[in-house]
Design an enzyme around this catalytic site. Structure first.
Site, PDB file in Angstrom:
ATOM      1  N   GLY A  33      39.375  63.346  89.518  1.00  0.00           N
ATOM      2  CA  GLY A  33      38.787  63.448  90.855  1.00  0.00           C
ATOM      3  C   GLY A  33      37.554  64.315  90.814  1.00  0.00           C
ATOM      4  O   GLY A  33      37.258  64.971  89.813  1.00  0.00           O
ATOM      5  N   GLU A  34      36.789  64.304  91.909  1.00  0.00           N
ATOM      6  CA  GLU A  34      35.598  65.135  91.982  1.00  0.00           C
ATOM      7  C   GLU A  34      35.309  65.507  93.424  1.00  0.00           C
ATOM      8  O   GLU A  34      35.791  64.867  94.363  1.00  0.00           O
ATOM      9  CB  GLU A  34      34.394  64.440  91.346  1.00  0.00           C
ATOM     10  CG  GLU A  34      33.983  63.150  92.001  1.00  0.00           C
ATOM     11  CD  GLU A  34      32.908  62.427  91.213  1.00  0.00           C
ATOM     12  OE1 GLU A  34      32.565  61.318  91.614  1.00  0.00           O
ATOM     13  OE2 GLU A  34      32.405  62.963  90.205  1.00  0.00           O
ATOM     14  N   GLY A  35      34.525  66.561  93.580  1.00  0.00           N
ATOM     15  CA  GLY A  35      34.166  67.057  94.895  1.00  0.00           C
ATOM     16  C   GLY A  35      32.702  67.433  94.931  1.00  0.00           C
ATOM     17  O   GLY A  35      31.897  66.963  94.128  1.00  0.00           O
ATOM     18  N   PHE A  37      30.997  70.198  94.209  1.00  0.00           N
ATOM     19  CA  PHE A  37      30.365  70.929  93.103  1.00  0.00           C
ATOM     20  C   PHE A  37      31.231  70.956  91.857  1.00  0.00           C
ATOM     21  O   PHE A  37      31.103  71.859  91.026  1.00  0.00           O
ATOM     22  CB  PHE A  37      30.030  72.359  93.530  1.00  0.00           C
ATOM     23  CG  PHE A  37      28.966  72.425  94.579  1.00  0.00           C
ATOM     24  CD1 PHE A  37      27.637  72.248  94.264  1.00  0.00           C
ATOM     25  CD2 PHE A  37      29.311  72.614  95.905  1.00  0.00           C
ATOM     26  CE1 PHE A  37      26.658  72.290  95.237  1.00  0.00           C
ATOM     27  CE2 PHE A  37      28.338  72.657  96.894  1.00  0.00           C
ATOM     28  CZ  PHE A  37      27.009  72.490  96.565  1.00  0.00           C
ATOM     29  N   LYS A  55      39.482  71.997  85.800  1.00  0.00           N
ATOM     30  CA  LYS A  55      38.535  71.891  86.914  1.00  0.00           C
ATOM     31  C   LYS A  55      37.215  72.464  86.432  1.00  0.00           C
ATOM     32  O   LYS A  55      37.152  73.616  85.993  1.00  0.00           O
ATOM     33  CB  LYS A  55      39.041  72.651  88.142  1.00  0.00           C
ATOM     34  CG  LYS A  55      38.141  72.488  89.358  1.00  0.00           C
ATOM     35  CD  LYS A  55      38.795  73.039  90.614  1.00  0.00           C
ATOM     36  CE  LYS A  55      37.940  72.762  91.846  1.00  0.00           C
ATOM     37  NZ  LYS A  55      38.599  73.205  93.098  1.00  0.00           N
ATOM     38  N   ASP A 155      43.612  74.926 103.389  1.00  0.00           N
ATOM     39  CA  ASP A 155      43.463  73.477 103.202  1.00  0.00           C
ATOM     40  C   ASP A 155      44.824  72.856 102.874  1.00  0.00           C
ATOM     41  O   ASP A 155      44.956  72.088 101.919  1.00  0.00           O
ATOM     42  CB  ASP A 155      42.443  73.176 102.107  1.00  0.00           C
ATOM     43  CG  ASP A 155      41.888  71.751 102.208  1.00  0.00           C
ATOM     44  OD1 ASP A 155      42.036  71.131 103.284  1.00  0.00           O
ATOM     45  OD2 ASP A 155      41.314  71.266 101.220  1.00  0.00           O
TER      46      ASP A 155
END
Length: 463
Positions: A33-35, A37, A55, A155
């Site tokens: 997965g990615e976000g 930054f 990460k 979150d």
């Protein structure tokens, strides 16, 4: 079994970033997965073959290898420090090592998990009420570990609970990217998280504490039970659902909608009472995690692994789980923007670093000649000679020499591998990189003599 165990604080893990060793110790695997930054990938420890998740945070400023974005670096360090505080808890994803290396990348080596709670619910059309209670209990234990350490996660949602442990059936809280430590006065400000799970006090721009996580958990429980978010406007969107939470309108229906009700029975009275007990708008009246764990709905259930079906529970009432509906609802609030990290070229940078192999041996200047090594002592670097001329002064000339050293170190690592391929991973031919290195060597030679060879940091020549 009661809840007397395990929301107590755990011994924090001290993790100081290492220097220049990630690609010496690990091999990257597929992307998970990615976000905005960073990204999460599988990784294998070369010496043992053990698999982890890593990460990778891109802390470069606008993709520039020479300058770190200090704000992103601060956020990356804060995330690792806060996770390190609770990493020893069985219901929190474990953090093992951190690395800060050139070209401005921060690596967090974490426990490998096997899918999110969201994925599990979509694959589990039915579950017993006992397993639902175990699920809620394990989620709360992970949140409680944060609160015992004075950390607000900010979150809490289905996607941030992963399955790990020996049998891959232990629920673990993950992703501390938005977490914050409570100050001495015990309250924080700021809007963070995912729209349907934000608390009224957060969206009302008031100060809040750990009870904002309790609201987020209650909203998550509501989604599991009813297949919809508690405050669901007619036209669902992030701004609309935030407004609905602030105005408390339209209110929760506490029922599956007409379409779902045709296929799925309503949750039990005990499950609904538990959710109502937590989804309290006034934070001063909202229970704590410990009080939630003490609720009758979670009593007489242990910390056993979550299983799809247990023989001794075969006669128990089943909770019919509208998993795909949950995913559909959740996806309505996911940003449609392409993650900024894609535009920063992180995939290409990682591929180039892995192709280049382990870092070069250190030169006599510790931290500056080792290929990957990136230390805080390295100053922000001017991008070309004209920058140095505009500022002037010996310190700026030495800074520019450092910039040239780093560029030359990178080029020499690429050239060292040119005998194994025609092109480098970035698409630059070996002859081009050799010529670029020679130009850098020439520029260093033109520096004033008083800087000296040791200041230039060049040992040997480029083939």
């Amino acid at each position: 079994m009661g809840c007397g165990c395990s929301s107590a604080a755990v011994e924090p893990i001290e993790l100081a970033p290492t220097t220049g060793q990630f690609f010496q110790s690990f091999k990257l695997g597929r992307k998970l997965g990615e976000g905005a930054f960073g990204q999460v990938r599988l990784t294998t420890r070369i010496s043992t073959g053990e698999m982890y998740a890593v990460k990778i945070m891109d802390v470069r400023r606008s993709g520039d290898d020479a300058i770190m974005d200090m704000q992103i670096l601060k956020e990356a360090r804060t995330e690792s420090q806060l996770l390190g505080q609770v990493s020893g808890h069985p219901h929190v994803v474990a953090l093992y090592e951190t690395y800060l290396e050139t070209p401005g990348l921060f690596y967090m080596i974490m426990e490998r998990c096997y899918g999110s709670l969201m994925d599990s619910l979509c694959d589990m059309p039915k579950l017993t009420e006992t397993n639902l209670r175990r699920m809620f209990r394990q989620m709360l234990l992970g949140i409680g570990a944060c609160h015992a350490a004075q950390i607000v996660h900010r979150d809490i949602k289905l996607d941030n609970f992963l399955y790990g442990g020996e049998r891959c059936r232990t629920i673990k809280l993950s992703d501390f990217g938005l977490a914050v430590r409570l100050p001495r006065r015990g309250a924080v400000k700021g809007v963070s998280g995912t729209a349907p799970y934000m608390s009224p006090e957060m969206l009302g721009r008031k100060k809040y504490d750990t009870k904002t996580d309790v609201w987020s958990f209650a909203s998550t429980a509501y989604v599991i039970l009813y297949g919809d978010v508690p405050y669901s406007p007619a036209q669902p969107s992030a701004p609309a659902v935030k407004k609905a939470i602030v105005l408390a309108y339209p209110p929760p229906t506490w029922a599956r909608n007409e379409k779902l009700a045709k296929r799925y029975s309503q949750p039990s009275e005990g499950a609904e009472h538990f959710c109502r007990f937590l989804l309290v708008r006034d934070p001063s009246l909202r229970p704590t995690v410990q009080q939630a764990l003490n609720h009758g709905f979670l009593q007489d259930v242990g910390d056993d692994d979550i299983s799809e079906a247990d023989e001794d529970e075969a006669e128990e009432s089943m909770i019919e789980n509208p998993g795909e509906q949950i995913r559909t609802i959740t996806n309505l609030f996911v940003s449609k923007k392409k993650p900024q990290i894609i535009r920063r070229g992180l995939d290409e940078v990682l591929a180039r670093l892995e192709e280049a192999g382990p870092p070069l041996p250190h030169t006599d200047l510790e931290g500056l000649g080792g290929g990957h090594v990136f230390t805080e002592e390295i100053p922000q670097l001017p991008q070309n000679p004209s920058d140095e001329e505009e500022v002037g002064g010996q310190s700026q000339r030495m800074t520019f020499a450092t910039s040239l050293r780093r560029k030359l170190s990178t080029e020499s690592r690429i050239v060292r591998h040119s005998n194994r391929r025609t092109n480098t991973h970035s698409g630059v031919t070996a002859s081009q990189t050799t010529e670029a290195a020679r130009q850098l060597q020439k520029a260093l030679s033109a520096l004033p003599d008083h800087l000296g060879d040791s200041e230039r940091g060049i040992n040997g020549t480029i083939a």
